[in-house]
Design an enzyme around this catalytic site. Structure first.
Site, mmCIF file in Angstrom:
data_model
loop_
_atom_site.group_PDB
_atom_site.id
_atom_site.type_symbol
_atom_site.label_atom_id
_atom_site.label_comp_id
_atom_site.label_asym_id
_atom_site.label_seq_id
_atom_site.Cartn_x
_atom_site.Cartn_y
_atom_site.Cartn_z
ATOM 1 N N LYS A 9 0.805 -1.213 0.000
ATOM 2 C CA LYS A 9 0.000 0.000 0.000
ATOM 3 C C LYS A 9 0.844 1.272 0.000
ATOM 4 O O LYS A 9 0.325 2.345 -0.238
ATOM 5 C CB LYS A 9 -1.031 -0.017 1.124
ATOM 6 C CG LYS A 9 -0.501 0.001 2.506
ATOM 7 C CD LYS A 9 -1.682 0.000 3.479
ATOM 8 C CE LYS A 9 -1.174 -0.181 4.889
ATOM 9 N NZ LYS A 9 -2.190 -0.569 5.837
ATOM 10 N N ARG A 10 2.117 1.139 0.255
ATOM 11 C CA ARG A 10 2.990 2.322 0.124
ATOM 12 C C ARG A 10 3.017 2.800 -1.316
ATOM 13 O O ARG A 10 3.149 3.979 -1.594
ATOM 14 C CB ARG A 10 4.418 1.963 0.530
ATOM 15 C CG ARG A 10 4.576 1.892 2.003
ATOM 16 C CD ARG A 10 5.780 2.664 2.491
ATOM 17 N NE ARG A 10 5.632 2.822 3.925
ATOM 18 C CZ ARG A 10 6.592 2.605 4.804
ATOM 19 N NH1 ARG A 10 7.770 2.260 4.394
ATOM 20 N NH2 ARG A 10 6.372 2.771 6.089
#
Ligand code: GLU
Length: 499
Positions: A254-255
């Site tokens: 999700k970064r």
């Protein structure tokens, strides 16, 4: 021939992940293409991290995608219960069986001893794993410790030498040395099973014929195969699917990419498009057609045509595909209906009215104030933040701090969000209004708008976090080093459970 039965077994410990949908899709397609069943089981043995909200969100988002199961915690079925926390007694029985047959042993080692052991192994450059300290305790010693109520776990015995061969439907024979396999904890000190014991017992009792799961589980498979052998059960057939990747080929995270299914729903991606897109991960239709439905995939599916090359979750491609569906697969009337189902409906509008009533003189004032609720990311640039007269670096650090706070938030309410923002202001020794100002721009796209707390509450966690990430990107992005040192500061100030 045995009946084909596949399963998805998500752990309800966070947002519903696109990786879960991807695995669910291939399990359902494979089962249906063989006239079999696809079932859903909730693996909530990690009682600290599992939440009912996360379970509900997983069920809702898989249903939204049309990936339906024929047995599960919500609908029951002949092999229930389908939630592991409702099956504790079952695991207890099987753990006892393993203990009696000496395939498992009680371990009384303290966490301090295990920490010291790990540290010593690390320093010596050895494999990290349990050293068998309690394995050969005498029966009398064990009985005495148990009678004295000493805290303990149950660990499995693993072969000390030789090679475990996993017969993988997609990968052929995968070999793992038994020496590398740890004496896994099967029952924790709280009397609950770990994933390994619970999933083997359940897969067997639920008559799962094929386990299709992500490749990150390959290293767990030897332990599970050993358990099948100890119980004298026929193991299922394994197929470890390639992991989804970011465009730079790293593991989808999700970064770099939003990973929550609900994020894509909120962004206006159509469910059948997300399914089509996930279907392109490791699979192509025999006729090379890129646009296909779930049914068409079921009709054409052949597991031998799956490829192992790391499938890339490419947002540009997803948007392109969505555009194709919108333009080519909808009449204007159908498109309107999709908009209504999405957000142009009374239920959503009813929540928005209190936000704008005090700010409008005419009805025509209202829509512009609400525009940002119906957008993907607001159209902002570095210049949008210029009036704040603050360095980009400073702004990004602040937004990142807020993002971490809000990533840890479980109940998404205005009061909760407000408490987080206040805490951020206190921790960073900033005035609340100086925290709010860049937030306004990141979330609503303009410096003055409806209350930003209300906006975040109604936009929901995915869109809020997505916009914060977007704003940080627009401001140039935080370098790895900066991010690390900021994270240390953040953790320092948040470690007392004040999140
Ligand atoms: N509970 C595991 C997960 O969260 C399931 C792994 C498996 O499919 O065996 O993905």
């Amino acid at each position: 021939m045995t009946k084909i039965r596949t399963r998805i077994a998500p752990s309800p410990t966070g947002d519903p992940h696109v990786g879960t949908a991807y695995i669910a899709l291939f399990n359902t397609v494979f089962a249906k293409s063989q006239g079999g069943e696809f079932i859903l089981r909730i693996e909530d043995t990690d009682q600290v991290r599992s939440t009912p909200e996360s379970e509900q969100a997983i069920l809702d988002s898989l249903k939204w995608l049309g990936l339906n199961w024929s047995e599960g915690p919500d609908i029951g079925g002949p092999f229930g219960p389908y939630r592991q926390s409702d099956r504790k007694d079952i695991y207890q029985r099987y753990s006892l069986q393993l203990l009696e047959q000496k395939h498992a042993f009680h371990c009384f080692c303290s966490s301090e001893r295990l920490d010291t052991l790990r540290e010593a192994q690390r320093l010596a450059g050895d494999d990290i794993g349990y050293d068998g300290h309690c394995r050969h305790l005498s029966e009398t010693d064990v009985a005495a410790k148990l009678a004295a109520g000493e805290s303990h776990v149950v660990r499995m015995v693993v072969p000390e030498e030789g090679t475990c061969i996993i017969k993988d439907l997609l990968r052929g024979d995968v070999e793992i040395e038994w020496q590398q396999v740890d004496m896994q904890v099967l029952m924790k000190s709280d009397g609950l099973p770990t994933y390994h014991l619970a999933s083997v017992v359940d897969d067997h009792l639920m008559e799962i014929s094929h386990i299709m799961r992500g490749e990150e589980w390959i290293s767990s498979t030897p332990k599970q195969l050993a358990l099948y052998q100890y119980f004298g059960w026929q193991p299922p057939i394994y197929a470890h699917l390639p992991l989804l990747r970011n465009t730079d080929k790293s593991k989808l995270s999700k970064r770099k990419n939003p990973t929550s299914i609900t994020y894509y729903r909120e962004m206006g991606i159509l469910p059948e498009v997300l399914v089509n897109f996930l279907g392109m991960m490791g699979w192509t239709m025999p006729n090379g057609e890129e646009i296909f439905s779930l049914d068409a995939m079921v009709q054409a599916f052949d597991i031998n045509r799956m490829s192992l090359g790391g499938p890339v979750f490419d947002l540009d491609k997803l948007n392109w595909l969505n555009g194709k569906y919108i333009r080519e697969h909808h009449t204007p009337a159908q498109l309107l209906q999709r908009l209504v189902d999405w957000k142009f409906n009374e239920t959503f509008a009813t929540q928005l009215m209190p936000l704008v009533q005090a700010r409008a003189d005419t009805l025509a004032d209202i829509a512009p104030l609400l525009m940002f609720f119906f957008q993907g990311n607001p159209a902002i640039s570095e210049a949008s933040f210029a009036d704040l007269k603050t360095e980009n670096e400073e702004l990004m650090q602040l937004l990142q701090w807020v993002l971490w706070k809000l990533e840890a938030r479980q109940d998404w309410t205005k009061a909760g969000i407000f408490a987080d923002i206040k805490a951020v202001a206190e921790q960073r020794e900033q005035k609340l209004k100086d925290v709010n100002a860049p937030l306004f721009i990141a979330i609503t796209g303009s410096a003055a708008s409806v209350s930003v707390m209300d906006a975040m509450a109604l936009l929901g966690p995915d869109m809020t976090r997505g916009r914060l990430r977007h704003a940080i990107g627009v401001l140039g992005g935080l370098g790895k080093k900066k991010l690390k040192s900021l994270e240390r500061q953040y953790q320092q100030l948040n470690k007392t459970g004040g999140q």
